[in-house]
Design an enzyme around this catalytic site. Structure first.
Site, PDB file in Angstrom:
ATOM      1  N   THR A 197       0.821  -1.204   0.000  1.00 38.49           N
ATOM      2  CA  THR A 197       0.000   0.000   0.000  1.00 38.49           C
ATOM      3  C   THR A 197       0.859   1.259   0.000  1.00 38.49           C
ATOM      4  O   THR A 197       1.993   1.233   0.524  1.00 38.49           O
ATOM      5  CB  THR A 197      -0.905  -0.006   1.254  1.00 38.49           C
ATOM      6  OG1 THR A 197      -1.360   1.312   1.524  1.00 38.49           O
ATOM      7  CG2 THR A 197      -0.148  -0.482   2.499  1.00 38.49           C
ATOM      8  N   ASP A 198       0.307   2.342  -0.521  1.00 37.60           N
ATOM      9  CA  ASP A 198       1.037   3.622  -0.460  1.00 37.60           C
ATOM     10  C   ASP A 198       1.189   4.117   0.982  1.00 37.60           C
ATOM     11  O   ASP A 198       1.994   4.998   1.258  1.00 37.60           O
ATOM     12  CB  ASP A 198       0.351   4.685  -1.323  1.00 37.60           C
ATOM     13  CG  ASP A 198      -1.083   5.000  -0.910  1.00 37.60           C
ATOM     14  OD1 ASP A 198      -1.613   4.366   0.026  1.00 37.60           O
ATOM     15  OD2 ASP A 198      -1.692   5.906  -1.537  1.00 37.60           O
ATOM     16  N   GLU A 199       0.405   3.535   1.914  1.00 37.53           N
ATOM     17  CA  GLU A 199       0.447   4.018   3.296  1.00 37.53           C
ATOM     18  C   GLU A 199       1.800   3.760   3.958  1.00 37.53           C
ATOM     19  O   GLU A 199       2.120   4.368   4.973  1.00 37.53           O
ATOM     20  CB  GLU A 199      -0.698   3.406   4.110  1.00 37.53           C
ATOM     21  CG  GLU A 199      -2.038   3.680   3.458  1.00 37.53           C
ATOM     22  CD  GLU A 199      -3.258   3.467   4.348  1.00 37.53           C
ATOM     23  OE1 GLU A 199      -3.126   3.500   5.575  1.00 37.53           O
ATOM     24  OE2 GLU A 199      -4.348   3.282   3.781  1.00 37.53           O
TER      25      GLU A 199
ATOM     26  N   TYR B 152      -1.233  -0.444  11.225  1.00 37.81           N
ATOM     27  CA  TYR B 152      -1.495  -1.105   9.938  1.00 37.81           C
ATOM     28  C   TYR B 152      -0.360  -0.853   8.955  1.00 37.81           C
ATOM     29  O   TYR B 152       0.240  -1.788   8.413  1.00 37.81           O
ATOM     30  CB  TYR B 152      -2.827  -0.618   9.340  1.00 37.81           C
ATOM     31  CG  TYR B 152      -2.976  -0.928   7.860  1.00 37.81           C
ATOM     32  CD1 TYR B 152      -3.099  -2.246   7.413  1.00 37.81           C
ATOM     33  CD2 TYR B 152      -2.960   0.093   6.896  1.00 37.81           C
ATOM     34  CE1 TYR B 152      -3.205  -2.545   6.054  1.00 37.81           C
ATOM     35  CE2 TYR B 152      -3.072  -0.193   5.536  1.00 37.81           C
ATOM     36  CZ  TYR B 152      -3.190  -1.512   5.116  1.00 37.81           C
ATOM     37  OH  TYR B 152      -3.289  -1.798   3.786  1.00 37.81           O
TER      38      TYR B 152
ATOM     39  N   LYS C 268       2.533  -3.367   7.262  1.00 34.26           N
ATOM     40  CA  LYS C 268       2.702  -3.573   5.813  1.00 34.26           C
ATOM     41  C   LYS C 268       4.134  -3.222   5.384  1.00 34.26           C
ATOM     42  O   LYS C 268       4.732  -3.912   4.554  1.00 34.26           O
ATOM     43  CB  LYS C 268       1.694  -2.720   5.027  1.00 34.26           C
ATOM     44  CG  LYS C 268       0.243  -3.128   5.190  1.00 34.26           C
ATOM     45  CD  LYS C 268      -0.087  -4.515   4.633  1.00 34.26           C
ATOM     46  CE  LYS C 268      -0.038  -4.604   3.127  1.00 34.26           C
ATOM     47  NZ  LYS C 268      -0.496  -5.937   2.644  1.00 34.26           N
TER      48      LYS C 268
HETATM   49  P1  NAD Z   1      -9.931  -7.034   3.089  1.00 33.39           P
HETATM   50  O1  NAD Z   1      -9.834  -6.710   4.554  1.00 33.39           O
HETATM   51  O2  NAD Z   1     -11.174  -6.708   2.352  1.00 33.39           O
HETATM   52  O3  NAD Z   1      -9.669  -8.592   2.876  1.00 33.39           O
HETATM   53  C1  NAD Z   1      -8.659  -9.293   3.533  1.00 33.39           C
HETATM   54  C2  NAD Z   1      -8.862 -10.787   3.267  1.00 33.39           C
HETATM   55  O4  NAD Z   1      -7.763 -11.485   3.875  1.00 33.39           O
HETATM   56  C3  NAD Z   1     -10.129 -11.365   3.867  1.00 33.39           C
HETATM   57  O5  NAD Z   1     -10.771 -12.213   2.942  1.00 33.39           O
HETATM   58  C4  NAD Z   1      -9.646 -12.151   5.075  1.00 33.39           C
HETATM   59  O6  NAD Z   1     -10.477 -13.258   5.386  1.00 33.39           O
HETATM   60  C5  NAD Z   1      -8.259 -12.578   4.615  1.00 33.39           C
HETATM   61  N1  NAD Z   1      -7.349 -12.819   5.738  1.00 33.39           N
HETATM   62  C6  NAD Z   1      -7.108 -12.019   6.796  1.00 33.39           C
HETATM   63  N2  NAD Z   1      -6.217 -12.583   7.621  1.00 33.39           N
HETATM   64  C7  NAD Z   1      -5.867 -13.777   7.051  1.00 33.39           C
HETATM   65  C8  NAD Z   1      -4.964 -14.813   7.406  1.00 33.39           C
HETATM   66  N3  NAD Z   1      -4.261 -14.747   8.544  1.00 33.39           N
HETATM   67  N4  NAD Z   1      -4.849 -15.872   6.588  1.00 33.39           N
HETATM   68  C9  NAD Z   1      -5.582 -15.959   5.454  1.00 33.39           C
HETATM   69  N5  NAD Z   1      -6.449 -15.021   5.074  1.00 33.39           N
HETATM   70  C10 NAD Z   1      -6.594 -13.930   5.855  1.00 33.39           C
HETATM   71  O7  NAD Z   1      -8.666  -6.344   2.437  1.00 33.39           O
HETATM   72  P2  NAD Z   1      -8.542  -5.571   1.032  1.00 33.39           P
HETATM   73  O8  NAD Z   1      -9.002  -4.183   1.196  1.00 33.39           O
HETATM   74  O9  NAD Z   1      -9.095  -6.433  -0.034  1.00 33.39           O
HETATM   75  O10 NAD Z   1      -6.949  -5.520   0.890  1.00 33.39           O
HETATM   76  C11 NAD Z   1      -6.243  -6.610   0.334  1.00 33.39           C
HETATM   77  C12 NAD Z   1      -4.756  -6.303   0.325  1.00 33.39           C
HETATM   78  O11 NAD Z   1      -4.505  -5.130  -0.440  1.00 33.39           O
HETATM   79  C13 NAD Z   1      -4.175  -6.035   1.713  1.00 33.39           C
HETATM   80  O12 NAD Z   1      -2.923  -6.643   1.782  1.00 33.39           O
HETATM   81  C14 NAD Z   1      -4.069  -4.529   1.780  1.00 33.39           C
HETATM   82  O13 NAD Z   1      -3.008  -4.135   2.621  1.00 33.39           O
HETATM   83  C15 NAD Z   1      -3.778  -4.182   0.335  1.00 33.39           C
HETATM   84  N6  NAD Z   1      -4.236  -2.851  -0.116  1.00 33.39           N
HETATM   85  C16 NAD Z   1      -5.521  -2.453   0.115  1.00 33.39           C
HETATM   86  C17 NAD Z   1      -5.949  -1.213  -0.341  1.00 33.39           C
HETATM   87  C18 NAD Z   1      -7.378  -0.754  -0.159  1.00 33.39           C
HETATM   88  O14 NAD Z   1      -7.704   0.396  -0.485  1.00 33.39           O
HETATM   89  N7  NAD Z   1      -8.287  -1.578   0.334  1.00 33.39           N
HETATM   90  C19 NAD Z   1      -5.062  -0.369  -1.029  1.00 33.39           C
HETATM   91  C20 NAD Z   1      -3.741  -0.816  -1.240  1.00 33.39           C
HETATM   92  C21 NAD Z   1      -3.349  -2.063  -0.781  1.00 33.39           C
HETATM   93  P1  TYD Z   2     -10.374   4.466   5.007  1.00 34.07           P
HETATM   94  O1  TYD Z   2     -11.418   4.058   4.028  1.00 34.07           O
HETATM   95  O2  TYD Z   2     -10.411   3.885   6.393  1.00 34.07           O
HETATM   96  O3  TYD Z   2      -8.967   4.195   4.306  1.00 34.07           O
HETATM   97  P2  TYD Z   2      -7.458   4.610   4.798  1.00 34.07           P
HETATM   98  O4  TYD Z   2      -7.507   5.075   6.194  1.00 34.07           O
HETATM   99  O5  TYD Z   2      -6.734   3.328   4.636  1.00 34.07           O
HETATM  100  O6  TYD Z   2      -7.026   5.679   3.844  1.00 34.07           O
HETATM  101  O7  TYD Z   2     -10.418   6.043   5.162  1.00 34.07           O
HETATM  102  C1  TYD Z   2     -10.275   6.897   4.035  1.00 34.07           C
HETATM  103  C2  TYD Z   2     -10.237   8.330   4.540  1.00 34.07           C
HETATM  104  O8  TYD Z   2     -11.540   8.643   5.093  1.00 34.07           O
HETATM  105  C3  TYD Z   2      -9.251   8.571   5.677  1.00 34.07           C
HETATM  106  O9  TYD Z   2      -8.706   9.869   5.537  1.00 34.07           O
HETATM  107  C4  TYD Z   2     -10.098   8.491   6.931  1.00 34.07           C
HETATM  108  C5  TYD Z   2     -11.440   9.046   6.473  1.00 34.07           C
HETATM  109  N1  TYD Z   2     -12.630   8.494   7.146  1.00 34.07           N
HETATM  110  C6  TYD Z   2     -13.610   9.369   7.665  1.00 34.07           C
HETATM  111  O10 TYD Z   2     -13.495  10.608   7.584  1.00 34.07           O
HETATM  112  N2  TYD Z   2     -14.710   8.829   8.254  1.00 34.07           N
HETATM  113  C7  TYD Z   2     -14.883   7.476   8.377  1.00 34.07           C
HETATM  114  O11 TYD Z   2     -15.899   7.034   8.962  1.00 34.07           O
HETATM  115  C8  TYD Z   2     -13.884   6.593   7.828  1.00 34.07           C
HETATM  116  C9  TYD Z   2     -14.025   5.097   7.926  1.00 34.07           C
HETATM  117  C10 TYD Z   2     -12.773   7.154   7.220  1.00 34.07           C
END
Ligand code: NAD
Ligand code: TYD
Length: 350
Positions: free
Chosen positions: A132-134, A157, A161
């Site tokens: 992630t960019d985070e 988090y 990562k």
């Molecule tokens: P999510 O929380 O929707 O899904 C996570 C999945 O992983 C779930 O299906 C869960 O059951 C499974 N999981 C959790 N712990 C596990 C374990 N110990 N063993 C096996 N499976 C397990 O997450 P997401 O938003 O789909 O993100 C997926 C990946 O992409 C993550 O690694 C996250 O860091 C990365 N990512 C997410 C975003 C975003 O905006 N959501 C952006 C950049 C990168």
């Molecule tokens: P989020 O979807 O939790 O993603 P991330 O923290 O990984 O970027 O949040 C996106 C942005 O929205 C972040 O700046 C936090 C803000 N946010 C709110 O203002 N209210 C909310 O209820 C949530 C969940 C997030």
């Protein structure tokens, strides 16, 4: 034959029952010669409904195990010779990591190392770490994260990562393991768990519940449609150079207030629904990705327009109420009440 040279390709996706993972499983199965094993333990964030449309495919199988389970991971990799692992399994919600960081270290750090070691032992062709960019921390008003930006994670988090990324890159340097790291900006689209900003607002909007806005609402996120992200993951797998990092994003920066305005407009809601709440501790101010390396070297180009992508996303939640109403009960309700109890208006338990 393989890695990526032809005939059937066996890919182990971890976290394929989650938001991005389920889109990736669907995307991979569009490739005619790909067999997918989905290793997912099914935490609160996983959902079998996310892959219901492809679960019957004879090129798909689900293994219910944790990536932290060394014995299970070893067995799975011994039974099948995989061409690649794409590791998405993670604890993924920043707010949860602030109240309890340990599961983040266990899954995101230890789980990644378990997978890496097993991949090495069983000579898996390539290991793609979905990051992630985070991990880069927070930007000021100007500038972009490049692959050379320092790692300065601010939440449990993002720190977990970043730790995983370092382990993956260390495996390249120490053992010559074939790894690629991708770092994507915030995703949006169907099947996103409604604790994240966009699905929380859409589903609360449908239910007539408030939209909690943290702090001054001027934090910036760089939004990418999830289908663009999984396209990029396929490109990183098939065209990425071993040992390299690729930033993925679509130059689509919005403040959280702007996101709220877009949704108010699409959903025809009054701005009164937006309620300011105290800020998230350590809230990163701005994320913005420079994706030029992925564009140049992988041929990545995002195809989704923001407004149209958001319209389609709202439509998806409007037409799939059962999907999110089931989620917005049970464990989710407890989390919501801990997080937003002060709003005094939790979603109904149905
Ligand atoms: P999510 O929380 O929707 O899904 C996570 C999945 O992983 C779930 O299906 C869960 O059951 C499974 N999981 C959790 N712990 C596990 C374990 N110990 N063993 C096996 N499976 C397990 O997450 P997401 O938003 O789909 O993100 C997926 C990946 O992409 C993550 O690694 C996250 O860091 C990365 N990512 C997410 C975003 C975003 O905006 N959501 C952006 C950049 C990168
Ligand atoms: P989020 O979807 O939790 O993603 P991330 O923290 O990984 O970027 O949040 C996106 C942005 O929205 C972040 O700046 C936090 C803000 N946010 C709110 O203002 N209210 C909310 O209820 C949530 C969940 C997030």
């Amino acid at each position: 034959m393989n890695h990526l040279g032809g005939s059937a390709m066996r890919i182990l996706v971890t976290g394929g029952l989650g938001f991005i993972g389920s889109h990736l499983v669907r995307r991979l199965l569009r490739e005619p010669e790909v067999l997918v094993t989905n290793l997912d333990v099914l935490t609160y964030a996983g959902n079998l409904a996310n892959v219901a449309d492809v679960a019957g495919s004879d090129r798909y199988v689900w293994e219910q195990s944790s990536i932290t389970d060394e014995v299970a991971v070893d067995r799975i990799l011994r039974e099948t010779q995989y061409d690649a692992i794409i590791n998405l399994a993670a604890e993924s919600h920043v707010d949860r990591s602030i109240s309890d960081g340990l599961p983040f270290v266990k899954t995101n750090v230890v789980g990644t190392q378990v997978l890496l070691e097993a991949a090495r032992r069983h000579q898996v062709g390539r290991f793609v770490q979905v990051s992630t960019d985070e991990v880069y921390g927070s930007l000021g008003e100007h500038g972009y994260f490049t692959e050379l930006s320092p790692l300065q994670p601010n939440s449990p988090y993002s720190a977990s990562k970043a730790s995983a990324d370092l382990l993956v890159l260390a495996a390249y340097r120490t053992y010559g393991q074939n790894v690629v790291v991708t770092r994507c900006s915030n995703n949006y689209g169907p099947y996103q768990f409604p604790e994240k900003l966009i699905p929380l607002y859409i589903t609360n909007g449908i239910e007539g519940k408030p939209w909690p806005l943290y702090g001054d609402g001027l934090n910036v996120r760089d939004w990418l449609h999830v289908e663009d992200h999984v396209d990029a993951l396929w490109l990183a797998l098939s065209r990425g150079q071993a040992g390299e990092i690729y930033n993925i994003g679509g130059h689509n920066e919005r403040t959280n207030r702007q996101v709220a305005l877009t949704l108010l407009d699409i959903m025809g809601l009054s701005p009164d629904i937006v309620v300011s709440v105290p800020d998230r501790p350590g809230h990163d101010r701005r994320y913005a990705i420079d994706p030029s390396k992925a564009m140049r070297e992988l041929g990545f180009f995002p195809r989704h327009d923001w407004t149209e992508g958001m319209r389609e996303t709202v439509r998806w939640y409007e037409t799939h109420p059962k999907w999110w109403q089931t989620i917005k009960s049970g464990e989710y309700l407890q989390f919501y009440q801990r997080q937003y109890g002060r709003l005094g208006d939790a979603p109904h338990e149905s």
